[in-house]
Design an enzyme around this catalytic site. Sequence first.
Site, PDB file in Angstrom:
ATOM      1  N   ARG A   1       0.566   0.077  16.399  1.00 28.94           N
ATOM      2  CA  ARG A   1      -0.426   1.145  16.298  1.00 28.94           C
ATOM      3  C   ARG A   1      -1.356   1.046  17.503  1.00 28.94           C
ATOM      4  NH1 ARG A   1       2.744   2.972  13.642  1.00 28.94           N
ATOM      5  NH2 ARG A   1       2.785   3.466  11.413  1.00 28.94           N
TER       6      ARG A   1
ATOM      7  N   HIS B   1       6.139   6.854  22.021  1.00 22.50           N
ATOM      8  CA  HIS B   1       6.247   6.601  20.576  1.00 22.50           C
ATOM      9  C   HIS B   1       7.701   6.765  20.101  1.00 22.50           C
ATOM     10  CE1 HIS B   1       3.710   6.599  16.661  1.00 22.50           C
ATOM     11  NE2 HIS B   1       4.873   5.983  16.476  1.00 22.50           N
TER      12      HIS B   1
END
Length: 314
Positions: free
Chosen positions: A229, A277
């Site tokens: 994250r 991502h």
Amino acid sequence: MSTAQDKPLNILFAAKQERWAQYEQPLKTAFDAFGLIAHLATDIAPEEVDYIVYAPNSPVQDFSVFPELKAVLNLWAGVEDVVGNRTLTAPLCRMVDPSLTDGMVEWVTGHVLRHHLGMDSHILGQDGVWRAGIVPPLAQDRKVVVLGLGELGLACARSLAALKFDVHGWSRSKKEIQGVTHHTEVDNALAVAEIIVLLLPLTPETTNLLDARRLGVLPEGAVIINPGRGPLIDDDALLAALATGHVAHATLDVFRQEPLPKGHPFWAHPNVTVTPHIASETRAVSASRVIAENIRRSENGLPLLHVVDRTAGY
């Protein structure tokens, strides 16, 4: 795998429109395979909805309008953007998919090997200079630390241990993992991390976990790999550590704002690698099977799998 039903289930697909094109057929195929008779759509009267297949960036944010809701089945592994929603009182299940895990293991292993072997000096250094005599240590002499030993972190730690890396790990709960040295204190794990992989969930306790002080605990020249994250790292502190060389390189797949803005200093930094991502992308076919299995279990009176602990946040 049949399911006893007295009427079709109404399953709302609540995610961005482009996801519907990816998931509509795989979900229908999975429901058929698991014996589920279901009406799957992006628009169902709230009072008729039994289950929601969900992405936290969906327009659906008020769950109080679904009086018959049995469970929300998240398409993502991360639930930090929905777990605190007070209107959601039905069970929330995070995505735990073998394909998602495999994708993360492959991405992490590839980037650990890249930095361990010093591949960049040869891949990027095609300039006529014969760079002989620089030999990396063997994997057994390279300390790799995995912060977070949940489903994904555990799989990555085991994969790296199988390659004979000297693997260390930290998680909030004690884990006994063959080939992995478990630390009970974060700083003790950081202090040995030549390469560190961040796979922690995002909670108030883990936000800015790698701040200026903790970055200073890392050995000189450490490499950071973050597919977990974005807010696990204090961006300004990381840039400062890169400027001094205390952190040699950061490979980042996740960010506080995504897509990463064009003017962000990470883009132009010579010692930062940005990936969009992609470390552990959910695959529609396998994720649909996970969702169908959970609904089948629920309809047969079995416990749901991968239910989020609201107190822990994951």
